[in-house]
Design a protein around this motif. Structure first.
Motif, PDB file in Angstrom:
ATOM      1  N   VAL A 527       0.833  -1.202   0.000  1.00 13.84           N
ATOM      2  CA  VAL A 527       0.000   0.000   0.000  1.00 13.84           C
ATOM      3  C   VAL A 527       0.870   1.256   0.000  1.00 13.84           C
ATOM      4  CG1 VAL A 527      -1.736   1.291   1.288  1.00 13.84           C
ATOM      5  CG2 VAL A 527      -1.910  -1.177   1.137  1.00 13.84           C
ATOM      6  N   LEU A 528       1.940   1.244   0.773  1.00 17.44           N
ATOM      7  CA  LEU A 528       2.835   2.410   0.791  1.00 17.44           C
ATOM      8  C   LEU A 528       3.434   2.670  -0.592  1.00 17.44           C
ATOM      9  CD1 LEU A 528       4.716   1.897   4.195  1.00 17.44           C
ATOM     10  CD2 LEU A 528       3.014   3.660   3.651  1.00 17.44           C
ATOM     11  N   ILE A 529       3.857   1.601  -1.252  1.00 19.23           N
ATOM     12  CA  ILE A 529       4.428   1.755  -2.600  1.00 19.23           C
ATOM     13  C   ILE A 529       3.362   2.266  -3.571  1.00 19.23           C
ATOM     14  CG2 ILE A 529       5.345   0.485  -4.566  1.00 19.23           C
ATOM     15  CD1 ILE A 529       6.798  -1.325  -2.589  1.00 19.23           C
ATOM     16  N   SER A 530       2.153   1.712  -3.472  1.00 18.18           N
ATOM     17  CA  SER A 530       1.086   2.109  -4.389  1.00 18.18           C
ATOM     18  C   SER A 530       0.651   3.557  -4.162  1.00 18.18           C
ATOM     19  CB  SER A 530      -0.122   1.187  -4.232  1.00 18.18           C
ATOM     20  OG  SER A 530       0.221  -0.150  -4.530  1.00 18.18           O
ATOM     21  N   ASN A 531       0.650   3.996  -2.913  1.00 21.40           N
ATOM     22  CA  ASN A 531       0.169   5.343  -2.593  1.00 21.40           C
ATOM     23  C   ASN A 531       1.224   6.421  -2.806  1.00 21.40           C
ATOM     24  OD1 ASN A 531      -2.341   4.370  -1.979  1.00 21.40           O
ATOM     25  ND2 ASN A 531      -2.063   4.426   0.248  1.00 21.40           N
ATOM     26  N   ALA A 532       2.476   6.018  -3.013  1.00 19.37           N
ATOM     27  CA  ALA A 532       3.516   7.011  -3.288  1.00 19.37           C
ATOM     28  C   ALA A 532       3.251   7.655  -4.642  1.00 19.37           C
ATOM     29  CB  ALA A 532       4.889   6.355  -3.266  1.00 19.37           C
ATOM     30  N   ASN A 533       3.568   8.936  -4.781  1.00 13.07           N
ATOM     31  CA  ASN A 533       3.344   9.657  -6.035  1.00 13.07           C
ATOM     32  C   ASN A 533       4.318   9.155  -7.098  1.00 13.07           C
ATOM     33  OD1 ASN A 533       2.567  11.451  -7.997  1.00 13.07           O
ATOM     34  ND2 ASN A 533       3.671  13.202  -7.121  1.00 13.07           N
ATOM     35  N   ARG A 534       3.797   8.598  -8.159  1.00 11.84           N
ATOM     36  CA  ARG A 534       4.629   8.100  -9.246  1.00 11.84           C
ATOM     37  C   ARG A 534       4.381   8.871 -10.547  1.00 11.84           C
ATOM     38  NH1 ARG A 534       0.739   4.418  -7.764  1.00 11.84           N
ATOM     39  NH2 ARG A 534      -0.811   3.831  -9.355  1.00 11.84           N
ATOM     40  N   GLY A 535       3.762  10.028 -10.413  1.00 17.10           N
ATOM     41  CA  GLY A 535       3.529  10.874 -11.567  1.00 17.10           C
ATOM     42  C   GLY A 535       4.571  11.985 -11.664  1.00 17.10           C
ATOM     43  N   VAL A 536       4.209  13.036 -12.334  1.00 18.10           N
ATOM     44  CA  VAL A 536       5.079  14.213 -12.458  1.00 18.10           C
ATOM     45  C   VAL A 536       4.391  15.362 -11.732  1.00 18.10           C
ATOM     46  CG1 VAL A 536       6.080  13.447 -14.628  1.00 18.10           C
ATOM     47  CG2 VAL A 536       3.996  14.818 -14.676  1.00 18.10           C
ATOM     48  N   PRO A 537       5.132  16.429 -11.396  1.00 20.22           N
ATOM     49  CA  PRO A 537       4.515  17.530 -10.631  1.00 20.22           C
ATOM     50  C   PRO A 537       3.213  18.043 -11.239  1.00 20.22           C
ATOM     51  CG  PRO A 537       6.890  17.810 -10.741  1.00 20.22           C
ATOM     52  CD  PRO A 537       6.567  16.641 -11.619  1.00 20.22           C
ATOM     53  N   ALA A 538       3.165  18.119 -12.555  1.00 23.22           N
ATOM     54  CA  ALA A 538       1.944  18.650 -13.178  1.00 23.22           C
ATOM     55  C   ALA A 538       0.804  17.643 -13.171  1.00 23.22           C
ATOM     56  CB  ALA A 538       2.246  19.085 -14.615  1.00 23.22           C
ATOM     57  N   PHE A 539       1.148  16.348 -13.156  1.00 19.80           N
ATOM     58  CA  PHE A 539       0.129  15.294 -13.177  1.00 19.80           C
ATOM     59  C   PHE A 539       0.457  14.244 -12.122  1.00 19.80           C
ATOM     60  CE2 PHE A 539       0.336  17.039 -17.480  1.00 19.80           C
ATOM     61  CZ  PHE A 539      -0.999  17.363 -17.705  1.00 19.80           C
ATOM     62  N   PRO A 540       0.138  14.513 -10.853  1.00 22.42           N
ATOM     63  CA  PRO A 540       0.431  13.524  -9.798  1.00 22.42           C
ATOM     64  C   PRO A 540      -0.412  12.273  -9.987  1.00 22.42           C
ATOM     65  CG  PRO A 540      -0.923  15.317  -8.944  1.00 22.42           C
ATOM     66  CD  PRO A 540      -0.528  15.716 -10.342  1.00 22.42           C
ATOM     67  N   LEU A 541       0.171  11.137  -9.590  1.00 27.53           N
ATOM     68  CA  LEU A 541      -0.528   9.849  -9.706  1.00 27.53           C
ATOM     69  C   LEU A 541      -0.165   8.976  -8.521  1.00 27.53           C
ATOM     70  CD1 LEU A 541      -2.223   7.797 -11.345  1.00 27.53           C
ATOM     71  CD2 LEU A 541      -0.095   7.079 -12.457  1.00 27.53           C
ATOM     72  N   ASN A 542      -1.169   8.561  -7.789  1.00 23.32           N
ATOM     73  CA  ASN A 542      -0.940   7.627  -6.684  1.00 23.32           C
ATOM     74  C   ASN A 542      -2.189   6.779  -6.491  1.00 23.32           C
ATOM     75  OD1 ASN A 542      -2.737   9.412  -5.553  1.00 23.32           O
ATOM     76  ND2 ASN A 542      -1.352  10.176  -3.975  1.00 23.32           N
ATOM     77  N   GLY A 543      -2.054   5.810  -5.607  1.00 18.25           N
ATOM     78  CA  GLY A 543      -3.157   4.895  -5.364  1.00 18.25           C
ATOM     79  C   GLY A 543      -2.899   3.524  -5.984  1.00 18.25           C
ATOM     80  N   MET A 544      -3.502   2.491  -5.398  1.00 18.82           N
ATOM     81  CA  MET A 544      -3.311   1.124  -5.881  1.00 18.82           C
ATOM     82  C   MET A 544      -4.100   0.887  -7.165  1.00 18.82           C
ATOM     83  SD  MET A 544      -4.147  -2.453  -3.887  1.00 18.82           S
ATOM     84  CE  MET A 544      -3.039  -2.066  -2.535  1.00 18.82           C
ATOM     85  N   PRO A 545      -3.437   0.414  -8.239  1.00 21.21           N
ATOM     86  CA  PRO A 545      -4.184   0.100  -9.469  1.00 21.21           C
ATOM     87  C   PRO A 545      -5.243  -0.971  -9.221  1.00 21.21           C
ATOM     88  CG  PRO A 545      -1.823   0.177  -9.893  1.00 21.21           C
ATOM     89  CD  PRO A 545      -1.985   0.233  -8.408  1.00 21.21           C
ATOM     90  N   TRP A 546      -6.358  -0.841  -9.902  1.00 20.52           N
ATOM     91  CA  TRP A 546      -7.431  -1.810  -9.748  1.00 20.52           C
ATOM     92  C   TRP A 546      -6.967  -3.236 -10.033  1.00 20.52           C
ATOM     93  CZ3 TRP A 546     -12.682   0.112 -12.188  1.00 20.52           C
ATOM     94  CH2 TRP A 546     -13.042   1.331 -11.581  1.00 20.52           C
TER      95      TRP A 546
END
Length: 701
Positions: A527-546
């Motif tokens: 969950v920690l890995i999934s919730n970490a921001n893996r996007g870019v500053p303009a387009f943040p992305l986090n959360g566990m993929p379905w």
């Protein structure tokens, strides 16, 4: 002296009627007469030795009694009543059990699973493992089988004498009245022979009728109460053991006649000194009163950590390493790629790796069920493509099916394709390799036909597109993981506590808590890995993929099916020993067909996930390459190509390995050719381990 063709009239026989009486039994195979008017009698509480040279008709006679062959003439009386035995089910219903020379045991199943194969006890629709384990332990203890260290040991790890004991115990635990033993001491050592003969004698002492087929006259005279001699399909002589000695038996076997007179007091052949010693050794073992098994039935004995670790190490030495090699392989791959590129273990790359491998994991879990049967399905790649195509077409505006109905229809369609292939394999007995290779070609054409000449069709459903591209909110990810971990912890704790309260061997409390703790740590890290921001500053992305909970949900369901339902038990049994499964009354065709259906439906889900990631499906879909990766996924994870050994978890771990190799080499900028060669080397290594483990088990036996 009375002709031994007539039944003897010992004191026991004068007081009771025969349990089984055969009159004039005949059996023909075309122009060959295997049995020509055989008379045969078997009494309760006695061992009747059936002897004769090769081709005398011993096996045919016992198979007629067991229902493998139906007699062409004569009469069979059971407890004084005429009966007709047309199948093994008929004989089993009467109380007749047969222990064949090959024992008909599944080496990949443990002692308990073998003893209850085809007659499993259920709690609702779920296998009641604890009840079966208690019953098996009590049966073995009652027969004074004391050499087993664990009744949860795979039969492959047992000696010849132990395997024979298990086969006999399996035969007598179903209210049997007659047990037929085909060459029970063949290929056994001296001590093991003595152990088995003592077991045979105990069966008769408990009131069962025993028929023992043997070429060893020492064994015959050691335990038999009666002897029946067959020659060329006819009964040359039968009667109490006092009416025979070695010379008379040999003459009847070879010529069908004997004028030899057995002197009073010299009736039985003197067993050899070695044989007497074996019997004494067996008696000494028996005097232990079941030390090995009573510990299993004892008052909630717990293993210590040391005992548990020693047991694990013993399994590793025996080649039963489970998922350990692939777990170590994943760790090694991670260390290697991380040392070359520090982005490999970044949260974004790990999540991307899991999403990339999800398709292989899902289709691989379906392939595992086919591989467990010792079969293969080369069509699953394009079956997956058809599943994606059907779902995509049904959500187009011109059709406008709801997303859930489209997915259900796609799974039903792919399952039907699996059923058709299963029917061809089981009913026409065509090789699965040929049928599914044809399916690979045919389903590719069908997919192209469905897609038409347009080439690419976009998916007009945001829900289906989100299966691979959507993410849970951080809070939802934590909540879902907490629920799953809580259920796992409760079930694990209650299962181990139930075994302790039921008087079964249970793991130490520390081990139970360790398993729960490891699961919690793994869930929190995911969950920690999934919730970490893996996007870019303009387009943040986090959360566990379905797709991650989807993969784990399929893993949980298929693990339950394989481990807790009859269907899964029968799949393993067929893969381990199809003939043993058939003799246990399992419908091989039905189970095989169901496995191909399940595999195809699972592949359909994998295809939908694949199309979801691309948000479209096209004729460029490479199902041939996908299925090769899928087979590699299952085998690398630990599933055997020879059948009988595997688990859906193996496909998940193998999918991680393949995705890690492809992902890591892409990060290093290596060409696709190198990626393919590296994957091939890993697959070869996995197959080599599989072959070595198999050969080691056969050699140890």
């Amino acid at each position: 002296m009375a002709d031994p063709k007539t039944t003897g009239s010992g004191p026991d026989q004068a007081q009771q009627a025969p349990l089984l009486r055969i009159r004039g039994l005949e059996k023909h195979f075309g122009a060959v007469q295997a049995l020509g008017g055989v008379d045969f009698e078997v009494y309760p509480g006695q061992v009747t030795a059936l002897v004769g040279d090769n081709g005398a008709g011993k096996s045919v006679l016992t198979k007629c009694i067991a229902g493998i062959h139906e007699a062409d003439g004569g009469e069979i009386l059971w407890e004084g009543q005429t009966v007709r035995i047309r199948s093994p089910r008929d004989s089993a219903a009467l109380g007749i059990e047969v222990v064949y020379q090959d024992l008909a045991l599944c080496d990949n199943l443990d002692v308990v699973q073998n003893m209850f194969l085809g007659r499993e006890r259920l709690s609702g629709r779920v296998l009641d493992e604890d009840a079966m384990e208690r019953a098996a332990a009590e049966t073995l203890a009652g027969l004074r089988v004391t050499t087993l260290r664990s009744i949860r040991a795979p039969v492959a790890a047992l000696s010849g004498g132990q395997r024979q004991s298990i086969a006999v115990a399996k035969a007598v635990m179903w209210n049997s009245k007659l047990v037929i033993l085909d060459e029970p001491t063949a290929a056994l050592g001296v001590a093991q022979t003595g152990q088995v003969l003592q077991l045979v004698r105990r069966l008769a002492d408990q009131g069962l009728a025993v028929v023992m087929i043997s070429h060893n006259l020492n064994d015959v005279f050691a335990v038999a109460d009666r002897i029946a001699v067959l020659r060329l399909g006819r009964m040359a002589g039968q009667g109490p053991v006092e009416a025979f000695d070695t010379q008379r038996v040999v003459e009847l076997m070879t010529t069908g006649e004997s004028d030899h007179v057995v002197a009073p007091g010299q009736a039985t052949a003197a067993p050899s000194i070695a044989h007497e010693n074996a019997r004494e050794n067996a008696e000494a073992l028996a005097s232990g009163a079941g030390k090995a098994t009573t510990a299993v039935v004892g008052a909630g004995r717990e293993e210590s950590f040391g005992q548990y670790l020693r047991g694990v190490w013993s399994k590793v030495l025996a080649g039963q390493s489970g998922v350990l090699p692939v777990v170590l392989g994943v760790i090694l791959i991670a260390i290697l790629f991380q040392s070359q590129n520090d982005k490999f273990l970044s949260s974004g790359n790990i999540v991307n790796l899991l999403v990339q491998g999800a398709v292989f994991m899902l289709i691989g879990m379906g392939e595992v069920f086919v591989l467990l049967l010792g079969e293969i399905d080369l069509s699953l790649g394009f079956v997956a493509g058809i599943g994606a195509t059907v779902a995509t077409i049904l959500v187009q505006p011109s059709v406008a099916w709801p997303w859930w109905a489209a997915i259900l229809a796609a799974l039903l369609a792919t399952g039907a394709l699996g059923t058709i292939q299963g029917l061809l394999i089981t009913k026409l007995r065509l090789p699965s390799f040929v049928v599914t290779l044809s399916g690979l070609l045919g389903f590719q054409g069908l997919m192209i036909q469905l897609l038409g000449q347009g080439g690419t069709i976009p998916i007009q459903s945001q829900t289906i597109n989100n299966l691979s591209n959507g993410t849970l909110s951080p809070a939802m990810g934590w909540g879902l993981t907490a629920v799953v971990l809580a259920v796992f912890a409760v079930l694990t704790f209650l299962r181990d506590a139930k075994r302790r309260s039921s008087g079964l061997v249970a793991p130490p409390m520390g081990l139970t808590l360790t398993k729960i703790g490891v699961a919690i740590v793994a869930g929190v890290v995911l969950v920690l890995i999934s919730n970490a921001n893996r996007g870019v500053p303009a387009f943040p992305l986090n959360g566990m993929p379905w797709v991650i909970p989807i993969v784990f949900a399929v893993l949980a369901v298929w693990s339950f099916v394989l481990g807790r339902l009859r269907f899964g038990r029968y799949v393993l049994a067929i893969g381990g020993n199809a003939e043993a499964a058939r003799r246990a009354g399992i419908n091989l065709s039905r189970i095989r067909m169901a496995a191909f259906t399940l595999a195809a439906a699972t592949a359909g889900l994998g295809g939908i996930i694949y199309a979801s990631r691309l948000q479209s499906i096209s004729t460029s879909f490479d199902g041939g390459t996908i299925v090769l990766y899928v087979v590699a996924t299952a085998v690398i994870g630990g599933t055997s190509l020879f059948g009988g050994r595997g688990h859906p978890l193996h496909a998940v771990l193998g999918g991680v390995v393949i995705a890690a190799i492809v992902n890591g080499m892409a990060l290093l900028g290596l060409p696709a050719a190198v990626q393919l060669m590296a994957t091939a080397l890993v697959l070869l290594a996995a197959i080599t381990v599989d072959v070595v483990v198999r050969r080691r088990g056969e050699t140890a036996r």
